[in-house]
Design a protein around this motif. Structure first.
Motif, PDB file in Angstrom:
ATOM      1  N   LYS A 166       0.818  -1.267  -0.147  1.00 19.42           N
ATOM      2  CA  LYS A 166      -0.398  -0.152   0.008  1.00 19.42           C
ATOM      3  C   LYS A 166       0.634   1.250   0.279  1.00 19.42           C
ATOM      4  N   LEU A 167       1.952   1.119   0.962  1.00 21.62           N
ATOM      5  CA  LEU A 167       2.895   2.121   0.650  1.00 21.62           C
ATOM      6  C   LEU A 167       2.688   2.342  -1.107  1.00 21.62           C
ATOM      7  N   ALA A 220       0.797   4.566  -2.743  1.00 20.88           N
ATOM      8  CA  ALA A 220       0.918   5.517  -2.530  1.00 20.88           C
ATOM      9  C   ALA A 220       1.871   6.115  -2.950  1.00 20.88           C
ATOM     10  N   ALA A 221       2.873   5.467  -2.935  1.00 22.88           N
ATOM     11  CA  ALA A 221       4.380   6.379  -3.785  1.00 22.88           C
ATOM     12  C   ALA A 221       4.400   6.754  -5.173  1.00 22.88           C
ATOM     13  N   ALA A 233       6.144   8.937  -8.931  1.00 22.29           N
ATOM     14  CA  ALA A 233       6.953   8.712  -8.198  1.00 22.29           C
ATOM     15  C   ALA A 233       6.534   7.186  -8.914  1.00 22.29           C
ATOM     16  N   PRO A 257       7.555   2.755 -11.077  1.00 24.18           N
ATOM     17  CA  PRO A 257       7.609   1.771 -10.744  1.00 24.18           C
ATOM     18  C   PRO A 257       9.321   1.482 -10.144  1.00 24.18           C
ATOM     19  N   GLN A 283      11.303   3.872  -9.407  1.00 23.28           N
ATOM     20  CA  GLN A 283      11.869   5.086  -8.021  1.00 23.28           C
ATOM     21  C   GLN A 283      11.135   4.831  -6.688  1.00 23.28           C
ATOM     22  N   VAL A 294      13.211   4.627  -3.654  1.00 29.14           N
ATOM     23  CA  VAL A 294      12.859   5.471  -2.142  1.00 29.14           C
ATOM     24  C   VAL A 294      11.882   4.584  -0.970  1.00 29.14           C
ATOM     25  N   VAL A 295      11.444   3.949  -1.923  1.00 30.95           N
ATOM     26  CA  VAL A 295      10.244   3.244  -1.341  1.00 30.95           C
ATOM     27  C   VAL A 295      11.030   2.032  -0.192  1.00 30.95           C
ATOM     28  N   PRO A 326      14.706   1.417   1.110  1.00 33.37           N
ATOM     29  CA  PRO A 326      15.089   1.513   2.282  1.00 33.37           C
ATOM     30  C   PRO A 326      14.050   1.082   2.918  1.00 33.37           C
ATOM     31  N   LEU A 327      12.154   0.784   2.750  1.00 34.16           N
ATOM     32  CA  LEU A 327      12.661   0.159   4.139  1.00 34.16           C
ATOM     33  C   LEU A 327      12.553  -1.640   4.256  1.00 34.16           C
ATOM     34  N   ARG A 365      14.997   3.401  12.765  1.00 31.63           N
ATOM     35  CA  ARG A 365      14.297   4.566  11.750  1.00 31.63           C
ATOM     36  C   ARG A 365      13.602   4.354  10.929  1.00 31.63           C
ATOM     37  N   VAL A 366      13.870   3.349  10.091  1.00 30.45           N
ATOM     38  CA  VAL A 366      12.247   2.217   9.513  1.00 30.45           C
ATOM     39  C   VAL A 366      10.760   2.694   9.883  1.00 30.45           C
ATOM     40  N   ALA A 367      11.099   2.171  11.058  1.00 30.12           N
ATOM     41  CA  ALA A 367       9.925   1.960  12.291  1.00 30.12           C
ATOM     42  C   ALA A 367       9.459   3.522  12.462  1.00 30.12           C
ATOM     43  N   GLY A 368      10.869   4.823  12.203  1.00 35.09           N
ATOM     44  CA  GLY A 368      10.081   5.598  12.653  1.00 35.09           C
ATOM     45  C   GLY A 368      10.562   6.128  14.209  1.00 35.09           C
TER      46      GLY A 368
END
Lengths: 231, 362
Positions: A123-124, A127-128, A133, A135, A137, A141-142, A145-146, A228-231
Motif C-alpha cells: 500500500k505504501l 501511495a508513492a 513516482a 515503478p 523510483q 525510495v520506498v 529503504p524499508l 529509523r525505518v519504524a520511525g
C-alpha cells in the motif's frame, strides 16, 4: 599480534576477509534483483529460478565446486570464453574463490532480502505511485529503504558463509597459500601435518572472533536501521 | 468549459459487477454507499490502481483512461492525489520529507515555499515538520497525508474514507480542514464515505452507490432528500439538509436565527457571526405535520409548505413525505394512519413542525 601469527597465517586471514567481502559486495546487486523477482515477479519459470538459487544450499559443496570447475575452468565453456574475450581466469585464482563463496552464500543473501521485500507494505508503494513516482523510483525510495534491515541481515549471512566456505572453494581453486588458501583451507592444512595443532587452534580462534564480531556488528546495525525505518 | 470530471466504468470483480457513471463540475463529489458497494474499487480505478475491463475517465479535459482507445495512463502519470483510509505515510521519512515526496519526481511542479507554507497553514501541521510518522496521532497523520497529496499538485483529489479509522474528536478536528480544501482550493475532490453526517456536511455533488452501481447522482442537498434514496440501506436515517445565513444570535437563550430558503429557523449553539453560512440537517422523524398553523407549541420552528411527494410505506406503518418549503425540500416521517386521517395529498398546503435541528457545518 603479528608476532602471534606467522606471516603465512596473516595472509590467510587477510585473504579470507578480502574474498568474503568481495563475494558479499559483488553478489549484492544480483541478490537484490533476484530477490525482487522472486518476491514480486509473476513469470513462467519462477519456481525453477527459485530452485536454482537454492541449489548450492542443498548440493554437497564439493559438487558445486566441481560443477564450477567444469564450467568456469580454463577448458570449461564459460571459463574458456571469459579468458578468450576478457583475459579473465578464475580457476586457481583468488577471484575464483570469490565466485565459489559468492555462489555458496547467494541463497542466504536472496532469502533474507526476499523475505524483507515481501514484508514491505504494498500500500505504501501504491501511495508513492499516486504521488508521481514511477515503478523503479518507488523501488529506490520506498521499497529499498524499508527492507534495509533485511538486506543487512542477508549481507552478513552471505559474508559469514563466504568466510567459512571450504568444500566448493577447495574443489574449484585448490589450496594455494597466498592465492586461494582462505582460513578454513589453512586450518585444514594444519590438521593434515604433524604438530599443526597450535596453528589450527590460533586460526580457529580468529575464525570465531571474526564471526562473532560480524554477528554483533550486524545486530547493532540492524537495530539502528529498523529504529529509523519504524520511525 | 470542460466538466471537471467524467467517469464511466464497467468492471467485474469476482462475482461482483461494478457499473458506474457520474460526473462533476468541481467542488466535492461524495461517493456514498454501504460497505461493499464498490466505492473503493471505483476510486482505485480513477486513481489508476485497478484497470477496469471497460472504462473512460476524463479529468479536466484530459483523458486518463479510455479502454476503447487503448489509453491507460499509469497512476504515477495521472496526477491524481489519493488520501487513503489509513494515512500510508512513509515511516522512514520525516513529515517534511513525506510532504515534499512528490517533488522528487516532478521537479517542474515543485511547490514553491509559499505553497508549502499555505498547505501547512491550511492543515495546521507546521509544528510537525521534523517529526516522524510513528510519533503522530491518527488525526495528525491524516492531515499530513492530505498535505502530501496536495503538494504533488493533483488535478483531482481522491479521499477514500479518510476519517473512517478516527474517533469522533479526531474527525471533528479534520472536517473543518476538508471544508476549507473544498472552498479555497480549486481542485475537484471525490470523497468516499458511508457516514451520512460527513456527506451532509461536505458534499457539493452526491453520487449514491449500491451493489456496484451509481443509483443516483446530483446536487448534494437535492439527492439527500429524494424519497427513493431515503429508503436505501445506508441512508436509513433519512433527513434533509438546509443551508442558511445567520441573521442574529440571542445570547440569552443561546439561539441563532438563520434565514434559509424554507424560512427562518432558530438553532441552538454557540454565538455565530452575522452573515456566516450554516448547514443544518433535519431528520425526517423530527418533522411533524399540521393542517393549520399550530398555536401554543413548544417547538420553535414551524415552516409553511406544500406536500410534494408521498413515499411508499416502510411496511411498519410509517410513511416518508417530501414537503416543499419555498423551494427547499424537507422530509417528514409520519404514520400511514396520519396520512389517511389528515387527507394528505400532493399539492396540499401544510405546516411542518420541526422538533430539532442539528447544525452540520459552521
Amino acid at each position: 599480534m603479528s608476532g602471534w601469527l606467522s606471516p603465512d597465517e596473516w595472509v590467510a586471514v587477510r585473504l579470507s576477509l578480502l574474498v568474503a567481502s568481495t563475494a558479499m559486495l559483488v553478489s549484492l546487486p544480483f541478490g537484490i534483483a533476484i530477490a525482487w523477482l522472486l518476491a514480486r515477479g509473476r513469470f513462467w519459470g519462477k519456481s525453477l529460478l527459485d530452485a536454482a538459487v537454492h541449489l548450492p544450499l542443498i548440493l554437497p559443496p564439493v559438487v558445486t565446486g566441481y560443477l564450477l570447475l567444469l564450467s568456469f575452468g580454463r577448458k570449461g565453456p564459460i571459463g574458456a570464453w571469459l579468458e578468450a574475450w576478457f583475459g579473465v581466469v578464475l580457476s586457481f585464482r583468488w577471484t575464483g574463490a570469490v565466485l565459489a563463496s559468492a555462489i555458496m552464500g547467494f541463497p542466504l543473501l536472496v532469502r533474507a532480502i526476499r523475505l524483507s521485500i515481501e514484508a514491505v507494505d504494498r500500500k505504501l508503494e501504491d501511495a508513492a505511485g499516486t504521488l508521481g513516482a514511477g515503478p523503479f523510483q518507488v523501488f529506490l525510495v520506498v521499497t529499498l529503504p524499508l527492507c534495509l534491515p533485511g538486506i543487512l541481515a542477508g549481507m552478513i549471512l552471505c559474508f559469514a558463509k563466504a568466510m567459512g566456505e571450504f568444500g566448493a572453494t577447495i574443489t574449484f581453486v585448490s589450496n594455494i597459500p597466498g592465492e586461494t588458501q582462505t582460513l578454513p583451507s589453512a586450518i585444514y592444512t594444519f590438521t593434515q601435518v604433524p604438530g599443526g595443532e597450535a596453528g589450527a587452534m590460533r586460526l580457529t580462534l580468529i575464525s570465531i572472533a571474526l564471526s562473532v564480531t560480524a554477528l554483533f556488528a550486524s545486530e547493532a546495525l540492524a537495530r539502528r536501521v529498523s529504529r529509523r525505518v519504524a520511525g | 468549459m470542460n466538466p471537471a470530471l467524467q467517469v464511466d466504468v464497467r468492471h467485474r470483480l469476482g462475482g461482483f459487477a461494478l457499473q458506474a457513471q457520474f460526473g462533476s463540475d468541481g467542488g466535492l463529489t461524495a461517493l456514498f454507499g454501504p460497505s461493499g458497494s464498490g466505492k473503493t474499487s471505483l476510486v482505485n480505478i480513477i486513481g489508476g490502481l485497478i484497470r477496469p475491463e471497460h472504462g473512460r475517465v476524463v479529468v479536466d479535459g484530459q483523458v486518463l483512461l479510455d479502454t476503447q482507445a487503448g489509453i491507460d495512463l499509469p497512476s504515477h502519470r495521472r496526477r491524481i492525489g489519493y488520501v487513503f483510509q489509513e494515512a500510508r505515510l512513509f515511516p522512514h521519512l520525516t513529515v517534511r520529507q513525506n510532504l515534499l515526496f512528490g517533488r522528487w519526481f516532478a521537479p517542474r511542479l515543485a511547490p514553491a515555499t509559499t505553497e508549502l507554507d499555505a498547505v501547512l497553514e491550511l492543515l495546521g501541521i507546521g509544528h510537525l515538520l521534523a517529526r516522524r510518522p510513528a510519533g503522530l496521532s491518527g488525526g495528525e497523520k491524516q492531515r499530513v497525508a492530505i498535505g502530501r497529496a496536495l503538494l504533488a499538485k493533483p488535478r483531482l483529489l481522491l479521499m477514500d474514507e479518510p476519517l473512517a479509522s478516527l474517533d469522533e474528536a479526531r474527525k471533528a478536528e479534520i472536517l473543518p480542514h476538508i471544508e476549507r480544501l473544498r472552498d479555497e482550493l480549486h481542485i475537484p475532490i471525490i470523497y468516499v464515505s458511508h457516514a451520512v453526517a460527513e456527506v451532509a456536511r461536505l458534499a457539493t455533488t452526491l453520487a449514491v452507490m449500491e451493489q456496484g452501481r451509481v443509483v443516483v447522482a446530483g446536487p448534494g442537498a437535492e439527492v439527500m432528500t429524494r424519497l427513493d434514496i431515503a429508503g436505501l440501506s445506508g441512508l436509513r436515517e433519512a433527513g434533509s439538509v438546509l443551508e442558511g445565513e445567520v441573521l442574529a444570535h440571542d445570547p440569552h437563550y443561546g439561539l441563532t436565527t438563520l434565514r434559509s430558503r424554507a424560512g427562518l429557523l432558530q438553532v441552538p449553539g454557540p454565538p455565530r457571526s452575522q452573515g456566516a453560512r450554516l448547514r443544518v440537517r433535519i431528520l425526517a422523524r423530527d418533522v411533524m405535520l399540521s393542517l393549520g398553523r399550530p398555536q401554543g407549541l413548544s417547538a420553535l420552528n414551524i415552516l409553511a409548505g406544500t406536500v410534494a411527494e408521498i413515499g411508499e410505506g416502510d411496511g411498519r406503518g410509517a410513511v416518508t413525505l417530501r414537503i416543499d418549503c419555498g423551494g427547499a425540500p424537507l422530509l417528514s416521517r409520519v404514520t400511514a394512519k396520519s396520512v389517511a386521517e389528515l387527507g394528505l395529498v400532493p399539492g396540499l398546503g401544510i405546516h411542518a413542525i420541526v422538533k430539532s435541528v442539528s447544525v452540520e457545518a459552521p
